[in-house]
Design an enzyme around this catalytic site. Structure first.
Site, PDB file in Angstrom:
ATOM      1  N   LEU A 346      63.283 -61.961 -21.236  1.00 38.99           N
ATOM      2  CA  LEU A 346      62.304 -61.742 -22.301  1.00 38.99           C
ATOM      3  C   LEU A 346      61.491 -60.488 -22.027  1.00 38.99           C
ATOM      4  O   LEU A 346      61.016 -59.835 -22.933  1.00 38.99           O
ATOM      5  CB  LEU A 346      61.346 -62.931 -22.390  1.00 38.99           C
ATOM      6  CG  LEU A 346      61.921 -64.247 -22.907  1.00 38.99           C
ATOM      7  CD1 LEU A 346      60.911 -65.352 -22.721  1.00 38.99           C
ATOM      8  CD2 LEU A 346      62.293 -64.114 -24.362  1.00 38.99           C
ATOM      9  N   GLY A 347      61.297 -60.188 -20.759  1.00 38.20           N
ATOM     10  CA  GLY A 347      60.500 -59.010 -20.436  1.00 38.20           C
ATOM     11  C   GLY A 347      60.226 -58.958 -18.957  1.00 38.20           C
ATOM     12  O   GLY A 347      60.538 -59.879 -18.205  1.00 38.20           O
ATOM     13  N   THR A 348      59.653 -57.831 -18.557  1.00 43.16           N
ATOM     14  CA  THR A 348      59.299 -57.657 -17.164  1.00 43.16           C
ATOM     15  C   THR A 348      57.801 -57.438 -17.113  1.00 43.16           C
ATOM     16  O   THR A 348      57.307 -56.466 -17.662  1.00 43.16           O
ATOM     17  CB  THR A 348      60.044 -56.459 -16.568  1.00 43.16           C
ATOM     18  OG1 THR A 348      61.428 -56.644 -16.863  1.00 43.16           O
ATOM     19  CG2 THR A 348      59.855 -56.373 -15.090  1.00 43.16           C
ATOM     20  N   PHE A 351      54.191 -59.226 -12.735  1.00 47.45           N
ATOM     21  CA  PHE A 351      54.479 -59.995 -11.529  1.00 47.45           C
ATOM     22  C   PHE A 351      55.932 -60.407 -11.402  1.00 47.45           C
ATOM     23  O   PHE A 351      56.291 -61.110 -10.478  1.00 47.45           O
ATOM     24  CB  PHE A 351      53.602 -61.239 -11.497  1.00 47.45           C
ATOM     25  CG  PHE A 351      52.163 -60.906 -11.487  1.00 47.45           C
ATOM     26  CD1 PHE A 351      51.541 -60.513 -10.323  1.00 47.45           C
ATOM     27  CD2 PHE A 351      51.442 -60.932 -12.653  1.00 47.45           C
ATOM     28  CE1 PHE A 351      50.208 -60.186 -10.318  1.00 47.45           C
ATOM     29  CE2 PHE A 351      50.098 -60.597 -12.646  1.00 47.45           C
ATOM     30  CZ  PHE A 351      49.492 -60.222 -11.484  1.00 47.45           C
ATOM     31  N   VAL A 354      60.700 -62.273 -16.714  1.00 53.68           N
ATOM     32  CA  VAL A 354      60.520 -63.510 -17.467  1.00 53.68           C
ATOM     33  C   VAL A 354      61.778 -63.788 -18.281  1.00 53.68           C
ATOM     34  O   VAL A 354      62.268 -62.914 -18.993  1.00 53.68           O
ATOM     35  CB  VAL A 354      59.320 -63.408 -18.427  1.00 53.68           C
ATOM     36  CG1 VAL A 354      59.040 -64.766 -19.042  1.00 53.68           C
ATOM     37  CG2 VAL A 354      58.103 -62.909 -17.695  1.00 53.68           C
ATOM     38  N   ASP A 465      43.855 -59.561 -15.860  1.00 50.95           N
ATOM     39  CA  ASP A 465      44.802 -58.634 -16.493  1.00 50.95           C
ATOM     40  C   ASP A 465      44.872 -58.856 -18.004  1.00 50.95           C
ATOM     41  O   ASP A 465      45.934 -59.120 -18.555  1.00 50.95           O
ATOM     42  CB  ASP A 465      46.184 -58.775 -15.831  1.00 50.95           C
ATOM     43  CG  ASP A 465      47.034 -57.524 -16.032  1.00 50.95           C
ATOM     44  OD1 ASP A 465      46.496 -56.517 -16.533  1.00 50.95           O
ATOM     45  OD2 ASP A 465      48.231 -57.553 -15.689  1.00 50.95           O
TER      46      ASP A 465
END
Ligand SMILES: *[C@@H]1O[C@H](CO)[C@@H](O)[C@H](O)[C@H]1NC(C)=O
Ligand SMILES: *[C@@H]1O[C@H](CO)[C@@H](O)[C@H](O)[C@H]1NC(C)=O
Ligand SMILES: *[C@@H]1O[C@H](CO)[C@@H](O)[C@H](O)[C@H]1NC(C)=O
Ligand SMILES: *[C@@H]1O[C@H](CO)[C@@H](O)[C@H](O)[C@H]1NC(C)=O
Ligand SMILES: *[C@@H]1O[C@H](CO)[C@@H](O)[C@H](O)[C@H]1NC(C)=O
Ligand SMILES: *[C@@H]1O[C@H](CO)[C@@H](O)[C@H](O)[C@H]1NC(C)=O
Ligand SMILES: *[C@@H]1O[C@H](CO)[C@@H](O)[C@H](O)[C@H]1NC(C)=O
Ligand SMILES: *[C@@H]1O[C@H](CO)[C@@H](O)[C@H](O)[C@H]1NC(C)=O
Length: 668
Positions: A346-348, A351, A354, A465
């Site tokens: 799904l994405g980076t 941390f 995902v 964050d």
């Protein structure tokens, strides 16, 4: 003609009288009116919701019931009893509950799921024109409705804020109070009685094996005459939120002017056994063939099992047993994400990577974050923190469902948010771009989520964050903060030489870059940058030319100084916005971006400003100056230029890359 009329009158009377008494020991042959995802199972259970999220289900007795005579307009006595069971997916989380409801309509078409329990919506809640009476069995604590805990029984009159409520339980034969857990999954019986003379409602609860307790659990003295109309419908409403839960009713009886017939407990349909799975039919083939393939399969199976055992070996230490329910099996996560396949990515994030997953068996959609974590030191504290964070429940936070730990790796399992993150809507401008009221709603949602983290939970949680890419959009276009508390991982376990600076350039408060310490103030600073980002549709630091970048807060400040702050807004917001609201958010963004932490408002005030409960202070009195508002990035470069020269360009050109990323990649 006259005879016909008499006959008609007679029929109507008969129907009305008959309708005042019914009993269902199971719903096999009932003609209940169902809507939403409510359904009858083949063995006669009424299942109001199945394992689906953010849905509602209603079941109503099909005919209207006469609740008052027209002579003096007072409501008759009535009595009802039913047996229910709430089966959540996880032993420790549930959502949201069941309501017995008396309503002027069959079905509640405009109601909302989740904390609205399928009963009311955000505009009609509390309005006396609803004519709705309900008794709620609520398994979530919704602070907006003043809920007392996440396991209570309440009497609701036109309003989800209960007129009276109490912890779920019952008084045993010695008059001692015994607790009950509504979502234990076991059946329980409820009795609701209204005494038309004393004008009093009694609600009683007991486990299914216990006779009706003498002392009711909950009472309310209230004349229902102004609430109930003469002709009303009775039934049940239920809703799920972000956790998969099945709400069942096993039997139900109801009577006006008298005691509802007793349910025959032994005749009620059986609930599915815990963890029951559907069995596949086995095809019958010739016996020799079966034997032969059996031998072959056993051999293969043994080899497979040995391999598999190696592959899915997990580390489980003694101290982890106490966190049992929140721990997922690596095997399940592996299959859920199809072996962490690239296509499920799904994405980076800051941390780790995902992945999207669908849990085997339950078919729940989840987002699995893989965080690599070499150090074992601090792991215990971190896991206990994760577990306590898993208990954070707010509609503007992405629910964390659990974790899994494996060689040097931690996997965090979140609720899957189908609409992705907010930054996509702001920058990539997919086919849908958000209008002002959607943006304002997201802003207010994120503010209330952050307020909850800072002030309303049992511990103070610093997010560290906040930015558009960490705000996820749920199915109803609510903004939900994700990734909270993750930053702590780097406090506990990482190399002591690296600076504990976690966050994203452009959102980092100046004092945060100086001291490396995240505080509520630095969260507010980042929230200010987020506000400007959402209104202006620009990143806090936008890279324009070769060596040039535009600092969003400076730009908004310039507009404000010229008296035309509204010009800073996103060009995509052309019509349909409220000048007052846009100005409010822009000014609040500036206020939160103040370089002096103590001048920034706290999140409680931010929420009050956004709700316009209190007026924003006059910015011109706060001796703002362009430098007073400057982002931390300048100091960041002054403080750190020598330590990370090679990563600077990277950080600079992709302003959304977090510092953690560059710190980590710099170290490898
Ligand atoms: C309810 O109605 C049924 C018939 O439909 C009747 O047999 C029963 O006695 C009634 N119960 C009461 C308490 O009136
Ligand atoms: C839940 O009910 C809905 C509507 O009846 C149906 O589409 C869905 O497949 C059901 N889900 C499960 C897991 O049974
Ligand atoms: C209303 O009428 C019913 C009988 O129809 C009676 O039982 C009740 O006491 C009356 N209520 C009042 C307030 O007069
Ligand atoms: C809330 O419910 C009422 C009916 O009770 C309906 O008229 C109204 O449109 C609903 N509001 C929303 C926002 O759905
Ligand atoms: C209550 O609902 C009615 C009709 O839907 C509406 O006219 C009225 O303004 C509402 N009252 C409040 C206080 O919202
Ligand atoms: C019953 O539940 C209440 C509220 O959750 C709690 O304060 C109390 O300690 C519990 N009592 C027992 C005996 O478990
Ligand atoms: C609420 O219910 C409790 C328990 O039955 C009862 O003692 C109390 O008087 C009720 N409160 C009101 C306002 O009726
Ligand atoms: C219920 O009664 C009130 C007045 O008592 C009336 O205004 C309202 O329209 C009625 N509602 C329905 C659905 O009949």
């Amino acid at each position: 003609m006259f005879l016909k009329l008499v006959l008609l009158c007679f029929l109507v009377t008969v129907v009305a009288i008959e309708d005042t008494n019914f009993t269902y020991n199971g719903f096999q042959s009932s003609h209940l009116y169902l809507d939403g995802i409510a359904e009858l199972t083949s063995n006669g259970l009424l299942r109001l919701t199945n394992d689906t999220k953010q849905q509602k289900g209603h079941a109503f007795y099909p005919n209207p019931i006469l609740f008052k005579n027209n002579i003096n307009g007072s409501v008759f006595s009535f009595s009802t009893t039913f047996v229910f069971a709430i089966r959540p997916q996880y032993a420790t989380l549930s959502g949201h509950g069941i309501v017995f409801v008396v309503s002027p309509t069959k079905g509640l078409p405009y109601s909302l799921p989740s904390q609205y329990l399928g009963l009311l919506n955000d505009t009609n809640n509390g309005n006396s024109s609803n004519h709705v009476f309900g008794v709620e069995l609520d398994t979530i604590m919704s602070s907006e409705f003043g809920d007392i805990n996440d396991n209570h029984v309440g009497i609701d009159i036109n309003d989800l804020k209960s007129a009276n409520s109490t912890f779920a339980g019952y008084y045993n034969s010695d008059g001692k109070f015994e607790n009950l857990t509504l979502f234990s999954g076991y059946p329980m019986q409820v009795w609701i009685e209204y005494d038309g003379e004393k004008k009093k409602i009694d609600v009683t609860l007991a486990p299914i094996k216990v006779d009706k307790p003498k002392q009711p659990l909950l009472s309310l003295k209230k004349d229902l005459s102004p609430i109930l109309n003469s002709s009303m419908y009775v039934g049940f409403s239920s809703a799920t939120g972000s956790v998969y839960t099945s709400h069942y009713v096993l039997g139900w009886s109801f009577k006006v002017n008298g005691e509802a017939q007793k349910l025959l407990i032994s005749e009620l349909p059986k609930l599915p056994r815990f963890g029951e799975k559907k069995e596949d039919k086995i095809l019958t083939v010739g016996l020799p063939l079966i034997l032969l393939s059996l031998v072959f399969m056993i051999t293969l199976g043994v080899i497979y099992l040995i391999k598999r055992k190696k592959m899915f070996a997990e580390i489980l230490e003694d101290w982890e047993h106490e966190y049992g329910p929140h721990r997922f099996k690596f095997k399940d996560l592996y299959f859920a994400t199809k072996g962490f396949r690239e296509r499920e990515l799904l994405g980076t994030g800051g941390f780790g990577r995902v992945y999207k997953g669908v849990m085997p068996g339950s078919k729940i959609e989840v987002a699995v974050k893989r965080v690599s974590h070499e150090s074992r030191q601090g792991m215990r504290e971190f896991v206990s923190e994760i577990v306590s964070i898993g208990r954070l429940r707010h509609r503007n936070l992405v629910p964390l469902l659990g974790y899994c730990r494996r060689k040097g790796e931690l996997l965090l399992v979140y609720d899957y948010m189908p609409n992705g993150s907010l930054d996509k809507y702001l920058y990539n401008q997919p086919n849908v771009s958000l209008n002002w009221s959607q943006r304002f709603r997201i802003i207010k949602g994120v503010a209330s989520g952050l307020f909850y983290l800072h002030e309303q939970w049992e511990q103070v949680v610093i997010h560290r964050d906040i930015k558009a890419s960490n705000v996820l959009i749920d199915g109803e276009l609510n903004g939900r903060l994700g990734d909270f508390g993750l930053a702590r991982l780097y406090d506990h376990g990482t190399d002591p030489h690296t600076t504990h600076l976690v966050g994203t350039v452009g959102y980092l408060a100046p004092e945060h870059t100086r001291t490396g310490k995240a505080t509520k103030f630095s969260d507010v600073f980042a929230f200010g940058a987020f506000l400007l980002e959402v209104v202006c549709g620009k990143r806090p630091i936008e890279h324009v030319g070769e060596n040039e970048s535009e600092i969003l807060v400076d730009y908004v400040f310039e507009c404000w100084k010229r008296g035309v702050i509204i010009e800073a807004k996103d060009v995509n917001l052309c019509t349909d916005y409220s000048i007052q609201e846009v100005e409010l958010v822009l000014k609040l963004g500036l206020l939160c971006s103040h370089s002096e932490p103590l001048v920034r408002p706290n999140m409680r005030q931010v929420v009050q400003y956004l709700e316009m409960d209190i007026a924003l202070p006059d910015l011109s009195l706060l001796s703002l100056s362009s430098s007073g508002l400057t982002f931390g990035y300048r100091e960041f470069f002054e403080d750190f230029p020598l330590s990370y020269p090679s990563d600077m360009d990277k950080t600079f050109s992709h302003t959304s890359v977090s510092i953690t990323d560059s710190l980590l990649s710099g170290g490898r």
